[in-house]
Design a protein around this motif. Structure first.
Motif, PDB file in Angstrom:
ATOM      1  N   SER A   1       0.815  -1.212   0.000  1.00 45.31           N
ATOM      2  CA  SER A   1       0.000   0.000   0.000  1.00 45.31           C
ATOM      3  C   SER A   1       0.850   1.264   0.000  1.00 45.31           C
ATOM      4  N   ASP A   2       2.105   1.185   0.478  1.00 42.49           N
ATOM      5  CA  ASP A   2       2.985   2.351   0.455  1.00 42.49           C
ATOM      6  C   ASP A   2       3.772   2.465  -0.841  1.00 42.49           C
ATOM      7  N   GLY A   3       3.503   1.549  -1.800  1.00 44.47           N
ATOM      8  CA  GLY A   3       4.159   1.592  -3.096  1.00 44.47           C
ATOM      9  C   GLY A   3       5.383   0.710  -3.226  1.00 44.47           C
ATOM     10  N   GLU A   4       5.902   0.200  -2.118  1.00 44.03           N
ATOM     11  CA  GLU A   4       7.080  -0.665  -2.208  1.00 44.03           C
ATOM     12  C   GLU A   4       6.703  -1.975  -2.896  1.00 44.03           C
ATOM     13  N   GLN A   5       7.630  -2.489  -3.690  1.00 36.75           N
ATOM     14  CA  GLN A   5       7.392  -3.720  -4.432  1.00 36.75           C
ATOM     15  C   GLN A   5       8.361  -4.808  -3.980  1.00 36.75           C
ATOM     16  N   LEU A   6       7.836  -6.021  -3.849  1.00 32.58           N
ATOM     17  CA  LEU A   6       8.621  -7.159  -3.386  1.00 32.58           C
ATOM     18  C   LEU A   6       8.238  -8.392  -4.189  1.00 32.58           C
ATOM     19  N   VAL A   7       9.182  -9.320  -4.314  1.00 31.55           N
ATOM     20  CA  VAL A   7       8.923 -10.602  -4.971  1.00 31.55           C
ATOM     21  C   VAL A   7       9.103 -11.707  -3.940  1.00 31.55           C
ATOM     22  N   TYR A   8       8.138 -12.639  -3.904  1.00 34.75           N
ATOM     23  CA  TYR A   8       8.156 -13.761  -2.963  1.00 34.75           C
ATOM     24  C   TYR A   8       8.413 -15.053  -3.739  1.00 34.75           C
ATOM     25  N   PHE A   9       9.544 -15.689  -3.441  1.00 29.95           N
ATOM     26  CA  PHE A   9       9.867 -16.996  -3.992  1.00 29.95           C
ATOM     27  C   PHE A   9       9.693 -18.022  -2.882  1.00 29.95           C
ATOM     28  N   VAL A  10       8.650 -18.841  -2.978  1.00 33.58           N
ATOM     29  CA  VAL A  10       8.428 -19.885  -1.974  1.00 33.58           C
ATOM     30  C   VAL A  10       9.064 -21.161  -2.522  1.00 33.58           C
ATOM     31  N   LEU A  11      10.169 -21.571  -1.906  1.00 35.66           N
ATOM     32  CA  LEU A  11      10.953 -22.683  -2.402  1.00 35.66           C
ATOM     33  C   LEU A  11      10.301 -24.016  -2.063  1.00 35.66           C
TER      34      LEU A  11
ATOM     35  N   ASN B   1      11.398 -26.484  -0.491  1.00 34.29           N
ATOM     36  CA  ASN B   1      11.670 -26.994   0.853  1.00 34.29           C
ATOM     37  C   ASN B   1      11.021 -26.176   1.967  1.00 34.29           C
ATOM     38  N   GLY B   2      10.153 -25.228   1.621  1.00 31.82           N
ATOM     39  CA  GLY B   2       9.419 -24.490   2.631  1.00 31.82           C
ATOM     40  C   GLY B   2      10.024 -23.156   3.018  1.00 31.82           C
ATOM     41  N   TYR B   3      11.194 -22.836   2.522  1.00 31.81           N
ATOM     42  CA  TYR B   3      11.764 -21.508   2.763  1.00 31.81           C
ATOM     43  C   TYR B   3      11.166 -20.512   1.763  1.00 31.81           C
ATOM     44  N   THR B   4      11.015 -19.276   2.212  1.00 33.79           N
ATOM     45  CA  THR B   4      10.548 -18.204   1.339  1.00 33.79           C
ATOM     46  C   THR B   4      11.593 -17.110   1.296  1.00 33.79           C
ATOM     47  N   ILE B   5      12.013 -16.765   0.089  1.00 36.15           N
ATOM     48  CA  ILE B   5      12.941 -15.654  -0.102  1.00 36.15           C
ATOM     49  C   ILE B   5      12.141 -14.447  -0.559  1.00 36.15           C
ATOM     50  N   VAL B   6      12.298 -13.347   0.146  1.00 39.54           N
ATOM     51  CA  VAL B   6      11.648 -12.087  -0.221  1.00 39.54           C
ATOM     52  C   VAL B   6      12.711 -11.194  -0.842  1.00 39.54           C
ATOM     53  N   LEU B   7      12.449 -10.755  -2.063  1.00 46.52           N
ATOM     54  CA  LEU B   7      13.445 -10.031  -2.848  1.00 46.52           C
ATOM     55  C   LEU B   7      12.908  -8.664  -3.237  1.00 46.52           C
ATOM     56  N   ARG B   8      13.765  -7.663  -3.169  1.00 44.08           N
ATOM     57  CA  ARG B   8      13.399  -6.324  -3.652  1.00 44.08           C
ATOM     58  C   ARG B   8      13.842  -6.205  -5.104  1.00 44.08           C
ATOM     59  N   PRO B   9      12.932  -5.920  -6.049  1.00 39.06           N
ATOM     60  CA  PRO B   9      13.313  -5.855  -7.465  1.00 39.06           C
ATOM     61  C   PRO B   9      14.390  -4.802  -7.703  1.00 39.06           C
ATOM     62  N   GLY B  10      15.313  -5.116  -8.583  1.00 44.40           N
ATOM     63  CA  GLY B  10      16.385  -4.191  -8.912  1.00 44.40           C
ATOM     64  C   GLY B  10      17.415  -4.842  -9.792  1.00 44.40           C
ATOM     65  N   ASP B  11      18.453  -4.074 -10.148  1.00 46.72           N
ATOM     66  CA  ASP B  11      19.490  -4.579 -11.033  1.00 46.72           C
ATOM     67  C   ASP B  11      20.458  -5.512 -10.325  1.00 46.72           C
ATOM     68  N   GLU B  12      20.384  -5.573  -9.005  1.00 42.70           N
ATOM     69  CA  GLU B  12      21.215  -6.482  -8.235  1.00 42.70           C
ATOM     70  C   GLU B  12      20.331  -7.326  -7.330  1.00 42.70           C
TER      71      GLU B  12
END
Length: 473
Positions: free
Chosen positions: A362-372, A374-385
């Motif tokens: 809701s504040d405009g921030e964008q995130l990507v959720y990769f649910v692996l 094996n049950g781990y979830t990686i939360v990633l901030r989109p960008g060139d790195e």
């Protein structure tokens, strides 16, 4: 950092999925984009942040779908998956509201390398629509009563697919769509939601087995059914089944489904045993297609093919100016959405069978959720790195052991008697004599395994073979 010019582009992408912000997740990958506006938690653990966990009878590989405060998943039981099941859970509490059984009209061996209740349902205000490897399509009220059942495979002939049918349903307001590609006469069929009658059936000729799902694209006032399957991408008129165009010459698009975002279609492909093996051709088949319109005639242009990318079970995610692919050993490829150029490659530790989700807060921030897997979830901030925000664990070692034992008991209880097991064909013939433990090791099939995810309001739903988890702020 975010690429220049991405902000306006992102607005175009997210406005298409704002209708999902009311808490509904109506089908596989929501509306086919895998993007949503929500304030999901970014950090949790097995001890904190999991609002509830509920046991799912039988075993299933489908993703959850959500309508209002109902969460739906499917499973199957029996040596030949003869007992197909649709379950409804209460979103606030996780309590199971009802289970409705569907008697399978064709036999599918309950074998751990076969599809087991893999197709994901779709849902709307009238009810929930399910599809099983047996070929049975059903409609049920939100209270669990069956409205109709249509045995598609029994009607059109047995399927020659060594791993079973796994394609999820797609839907428009009035129709649900089933894709069946196999070693035989393949087809796309549309059923009326109101009564289960066949609205149309389009033959796709002799194909090879595929397990990807159709997705809906909207072009002007016309709805298209897009299929990425069996080395082609095809577009059909959703109302009539008319074949509109075909992109052929692809390799390896047998498992990942297409992603549709606006007027762009993103294709996922992978090298696989007994199928695509050319890594360069497979990478180029991870491509971007631009939908075109020439005087009212739908068409397409291939904008780019990736130089280096591979998408195994999970569908590629196009979000925030990037396209994300995960291969079978857990390597993440980030590709520039406009050019197809590689931005970065990163090993994330485990593959994804569940498809990634792009979240705009809701504040405009964008995130990507990769649910692996094996049950781990990686939360990633989109960008060139590669910018990892968090890495979260869903269950601890004790829960993993318990789930592994439960899955083993389920497999043994549903084992096909040796004298009734059909001879294995294709690649499966090679593995037929191997011990199950060896196959689990070779293909990393150890339970608990995450198969699908959904977003319900500000909650993340994660489904394993026998359990449903709700992660909440």
């Amino acid at each position: 950092m975010t690429r220049p010019g991405t902000i306006a582009f992102v607005f175009c992408l997210t406005t298409a999925s704002l209708t999902l912000a009311d808490g509904n997740w109506p089908g596989f990958r929501a509306d086919g984009s895998g993007t949503v506006k929500a304030d999901l938690p970014t950090r949790w653990s097995a001890q904190e942040g999991v609002a509830w966990q509920s046991s799912i009878p039988g075993y299933g590989q489908s993703s959850p779908v959500v309508w209002n405060d109902h969460v739906y998943v499917t499973s199957s039981e029996g040596p030949f998956q003869q007992d197909c099941q649709v379950h409804a859970f209460d979103l606030p509490t996780g309590k199971k509201r009802w289970t409705t059984h569907v008697a399978a009209t064709t036999k599918v061996e309950n074998y751990f390398r076969n599809s087991r209740a893999a197709p994901t349902c779709c849902v709307d205000e009238t009810g929930v629509f399910s599809f099983f490897a047996s070929g049975d399509v059903t409609a049920m009220k939100h209270t669990g009563e069956t409205l109709w059942t249509t045995p598609v495979i029994k009607k059109y002939g047995e399927v020659d697919n060594e791993r079973g049918v796994a394609s999820s349903l797609a839907q428009t307001d009035d129709l649900v769509f089933v894709l069946v590609d196999h070693h035989g006469p393949s087809y796309l069929v549309a059923l009326n939601k109101s009564n289960g009658d066949i609205a149309w059936k389009t033959n796709r000729g002799m194909r090879v087995p595929s397990w990807s799902s159709p997705v809906i694209a909207k072009q002007n006032n016309r709805e298209l059914v897009i299929t990425s399957s069996a080395d082609t991408v095809d577009a059909y008129d959703a109302l009539t089944g008319e074949a509109l165009w075909q992109l052929d010459g692809l390799q390896g698009n047998h498992i990942p489904s297409a992603t549709v975002v606006g007027d762009q279609v993103f294709v996922g492909s992978t090298t696989m045993y007994g199928g695509a093996t050319d890594e360069d051709a497979t990478a180029g088949s991870n491509c971007c297609i631009q939908l075109t319109d020439n005087a009212g005639k739908p068409g397409y242009e291939v904008r780019w093919g990736a130089e280096r990318a591979n998408s195994y079970y999970s569908t590629p995610l196009a979000f925030a100016g990037y396209v994300y692919y995960v291969n079978k050993v857990g390597v993440l490829y980030c590709i520039d959405q406009e050019t197809g150029e590689q931005v970065f490659v990163k090993r994330i530790g485990n593959p994804c069978w569940a498809s990634a989700i792009g979240v705009t807060q809701s504040d405009g921030e964008q995130l990507v959720y990769f649910v692996l897997k094996n049950g781990y979830t990686i939360v990633l901030r989109p960008g060139d790195e590669y910018d990892q925000v968090a890495r979260n664990q869903l269950y601890d070692a004790g829960a993993m052991i318990e789930a592994r034992e439960s899955a083993e008991q389920q497999r043994q209880a549903n084992a096909v008697p040796a004298d009734q097991a059909a001879p294995k064909t294709g690649p499966e013939k090679i593995f037929a004599g191997m011990p199950e433990s060896r196959l689990h090791q070779m293909f990393s099939y150890g339970d608990p395994m995450v198969y699908g995810v959904a977003v319900a309001g500000n909650q993340l739903l994660i489904r394993t073979g026998q359990n449903l988890f709700c992660v909440s702020p």
